[in-house]
Design a protein around this motif. Structure first.
Motif, PDB file in Angstrom:
ATOM      1  N   ASP A  45       0.813  -1.219   0.000  1.00 10.60           N
ATOM      2  CA  ASP A  45       0.000   0.000   0.000  1.00 10.60           C
ATOM      3  C   ASP A  45       0.851   1.277   0.000  1.00 10.60           C
ATOM      4  OD1 ASP A  45       0.749  -0.960   2.560  1.00 10.60           O
ATOM      5  OD2 ASP A  45      -0.569   0.540   3.490  1.00 10.60           O
ATOM      6  N   GLY A  48       3.156   3.320  -4.069  1.00 10.64           N
ATOM      7  CA  GLY A  48       2.830   4.538  -4.829  1.00 10.64           C
ATOM      8  C   GLY A  48       3.426   5.776  -4.162  1.00 10.64           C
ATOM      9  N   THR A 308       0.153  -3.664 -15.780  1.00 10.58           N
ATOM     10  CA  THR A 308      -1.112  -2.940 -15.608  1.00 10.58           C
ATOM     11  C   THR A 308      -2.224  -3.914 -15.228  1.00 10.58           C
ATOM     12  OG1 THR A 308      -0.330  -1.456 -17.331  1.00 10.58           O
ATOM     13  CG2 THR A 308      -2.643  -1.260 -16.744  1.00 10.58           C
ATOM     14  N   SER A 311      -1.723  -5.269 -11.676  1.00 10.24           N
ATOM     15  CA  SER A 311      -1.983  -4.223 -10.702  1.00 10.24           C
ATOM     16  C   SER A 311      -3.507  -4.005 -10.593  1.00 10.24           C
ATOM     17  CB  SER A 311      -1.268  -2.974 -11.174  1.00 10.24           C
ATOM     18  OG  SER A 311      -1.683  -1.885 -10.493  1.00 10.24           O
ATOM     19  N   TRP A 312      -4.194  -4.055 -11.733  1.00 11.75           N
ATOM     20  CA  TRP A 312      -5.657  -3.910 -11.752  1.00 11.75           C
ATOM     21  C   TRP A 312      -6.314  -5.060 -10.967  1.00 11.75           C
ATOM     22  CZ3 TRP A 312      -9.348  -6.963 -14.564  1.00 11.75           C
ATOM     23  CH2 TRP A 312     -10.628  -6.419 -14.588  1.00 11.75           C
ATOM     24  N   GLY A 314      -5.002  -6.448  -8.489  1.00 10.56           N
ATOM     25  CA  GLY A 314      -4.571  -6.334  -7.085  1.00 10.56           C
ATOM     26  C   GLY A 314      -3.449  -7.307  -6.760  1.00 10.56           C
ATOM     27  N   PRO A 317       1.425  -4.418  -6.581  1.00 11.16           N
ATOM     28  CA  PRO A 317       1.073  -3.142  -5.939  1.00 11.16           C
ATOM     29  C   PRO A 317       0.796  -2.059  -6.991  1.00 11.16           C
ATOM     30  CG  PRO A 317       3.122  -4.032  -5.025  1.00 11.16           C
ATOM     31  CD  PRO A 317       2.763  -4.896  -6.193  1.00 11.16           C
ATOM     32  N   LYS A 318      -0.104  -1.155  -6.659  1.00  8.78           N
ATOM     33  CA  LYS A 318      -0.525  -0.121  -7.619  1.00  8.78           C
ATOM     34  C   LYS A 318       0.655   0.683  -8.199  1.00  8.78           C
ATOM     35  CE  LYS A 318      -5.079  -0.491  -7.531  1.00  8.78           C
ATOM     36  NZ  LYS A 318      -5.019  -1.959  -7.709  1.00  8.78           N
ATOM     37  N   GLY A 319       1.570   1.139  -7.348  1.00  4.34           N
ATOM     38  CA  GLY A 319       2.670   2.001  -7.815  1.00  4.34           C
ATOM     39  C   GLY A 319       3.621   1.335  -8.800  1.00  4.34           C
ATOM     40  N   VAL A 321       3.086   0.161 -11.620  1.00  8.39           N
ATOM     41  CA  VAL A 321       2.847   0.629 -12.995  1.00  8.39           C
ATOM     42  C   VAL A 321       3.661   1.909 -13.255  1.00  8.39           C
ATOM     43  CG1 VAL A 321       1.081   1.391 -14.647  1.00  8.39           C
ATOM     44  CG2 VAL A 321       0.542  -0.388 -12.976  1.00  8.39           C
ATOM     45  N   ASP A 322       3.681   2.815 -12.261  1.00  5.89           N
ATOM     46  CA  ASP A 322       4.460   4.065 -12.418  1.00  5.89           C
ATOM     47  C   ASP A 322       5.948   3.768 -12.500  1.00  5.89           C
ATOM     48  OD1 ASP A 322       2.200   5.675 -12.244  1.00  5.89           O
ATOM     49  OD2 ASP A 322       2.253   5.609 -10.049  1.00  5.89           O
TER      50      ASP A 322
END
Ligand SMILES: C=C(CC[C@@H](C)[C@H]1CC[C@H]2C3=CC[C@H]4[C@H](C)[C@@H](O)CC[C@]4(C)[C@H]3CC[C@]12C)C(C)C
Ligand SMILES: C[S@@+](CC[C@H](N)C(=O)[O-])C[C@H]1O[C@@H](n2cnc3c(N)ncnc32)[C@H](O)[C@@H]1O
Length: 358
Positions: A45, A48, A308, A311-312, A314, A317-319, A321-322
């Motif tokens: 969590d 990001g 992507t 991450s979508w 789950g 982790p979301k970050g 992708v960045d």
């Protein structure tokens, strides 16, 4: 569509997705799978947020005022990128000149073995790897030379990965990994028979600090070899394209300002080393080190889709992708640095601690 055709189609799609995500793209046989991409020691969590903090810190690398914070941000950087590097590149986090007709794996090994051959060490010697990553070079060098290798990295996640790989390779008795800062190493004076660093000292805000630490822990008469990231004699600070490329490399690779090629030997001499040899290993007839980066472009798009999607779902982790997008851009700047000839990641310097050093 009857039930059997539906089941068949669903199985084909499932196998296809499994192949796309888990098999394709792993750089080393039985290497990191996309399903296990993480933020290193950072909890999922926070990835990001940590990425945003990293990006703000390294946004203007030449203007970093709080240089003492650099090692902590380099640590964050490696939490963010280590899994992606292992997944998309392998266990050796560096470039090598491409060798015609030979694989990336062979070219990587040749570049690593070249370094240790310069040191002239053998079984019974103890060699330091300053900035060891997850230990790809360490294992190759230990196996090739028979020497004991002690690696140091600032990133604890890498320490755990390196120890795991060492054990799997049956080299855990010969290779030791320590978590620490190479600017203040937890080793006694004059304790190593040789030392090397592969594309790692570029993270030090002051090269003098890391070189003098390496000098301290080497025995008198011992050799040190380093592959440095530098701008070459073709770089022009007044050329906006050159500046853009260099800044792009610095931001995407956690560098507190790239050094110029002529600062390396000067710094080595300043801390007391005798300079034995200095050469840009990227110069012809060496094959282009950036060829592997360029060839991988299609794979990066596929990786982008995989990251992507995971991450979508789950799973990643979301970050992530960045982080992946940042690396994607970095790959382009590095390629441009290589093609224009203004940058090299393999400016080799071989130095000796004088025999009569006290
Ligand atoms: C020495 C350093 C690292 C050098 C290289 C190992 C890495 C530099 C850029 C990295 C990558 C760029 C693109 C990534 C791609 C988008 C992704 O899909 C798969 C991984 C990459 C290929 C990644 C791999 C490692 C690099 C080549 C620095 C930091 C001093
Ligand atoms: C690009 S990686 C190269 C790793 C390894 N040499 C290889 O080729 O696979 C750079 C390494 O330097 C380490 N590093 C950077 N700054 C450091 C510091 N201040 N102290 C210790 N290690 C550091 C990083 O943690 C990482 O392991």
């Amino acid at each position: 569509m009857d039930a059997i055709s539906l089941l068949f189609t669903a199985s084909v799609v499932a196998v296809g997705i499994y192949w796309f995500i888990c098999v394709l793209g792993s750089a080393e046989q039985k290497g990191k799978s996309a399903l296990h991409l993480s933020g290193g020691s950072i909890s999922a969590d926070k990835v990001g947020d940590k990425y945003n903090q990293y990006w703000s810190f390294f946004c203007r690398p030449k203007e970093i005022e709080t240089v003492e914070k650099v090692p902590a941000f380099v640590d964050t950087f490696y939490n963010l990128v280590t899994d992606i590097y292992e997944w998309g590149w392998g266990q050796s986090f560096h470039f090598s000149p491409s060798l015609p007709g030979r694989s990336h794996h062979d070219a990587t090994r040749a570049h690593e073995e070249f370094a240790v051959d310069l040191l002239g060490v053998s079984r019974g010697s103890c060699v330091l790897d300053a900035g060891c990553g997850v230990g790809g070079p360490m294992r190759a060098i230990a196996a090739h030379s028979g020497a004991r290798v002690v690696g140091i990295t600032i990133n604890e996640y890498q320490v755990n990965r390196a120890r795991l790989h060492n054990k799997k390779a049956g080299l855990d008795k010969q290779c030791e990994v320590v978590c620490g800062n190479f600017l203040q190493m937890p080793f006694d004076d004059s304790s190593f028979n040789g030392a090397y660093s592969i594309e790692a000292t570029c993270h030090a805000p002051k090269l003098e600090e890391v070189y003098s630490e390496i000098y301290r822990v080497l025995k008198p008469g011992a050799l040190y070899v380093s592959y440095e990231w530098v701008t070459t004699e073709l770089y022009r600070a007044e050329n906006p394209e050159h500046v853009e490329i260099v800044q792009g490399i610095e931001r995407g690779d956690a560098l507190p300002g790239l050094r110029s090629y002529d600062q390396i030997a000067e710094t080595a001499r300043k801390v007391g080393f005798e300079v034995v040899k200095e050469k840009d290993l990227a110069k012809p007839p060496a094959g282009p080190w950036w060829a592997r980066l360029k060839m991988g472009r299609i794979a990066y798009w596929r990786n982008h889709i995989v990251v992507t999607f995971l991450s979508w779902l789950g799973i990643a982790p979301k970050g992530v992708v960045d982080v992946h997008e940042m690396l994607f851009k970095t790959a382009d700047y590095l390629t441009r640095g290589g093609e224009t000839g203004i940058f090299t990641p393999m400016h080799m310097i071989l130095c000796r601690k004088p025999v009569d050093a006290n």
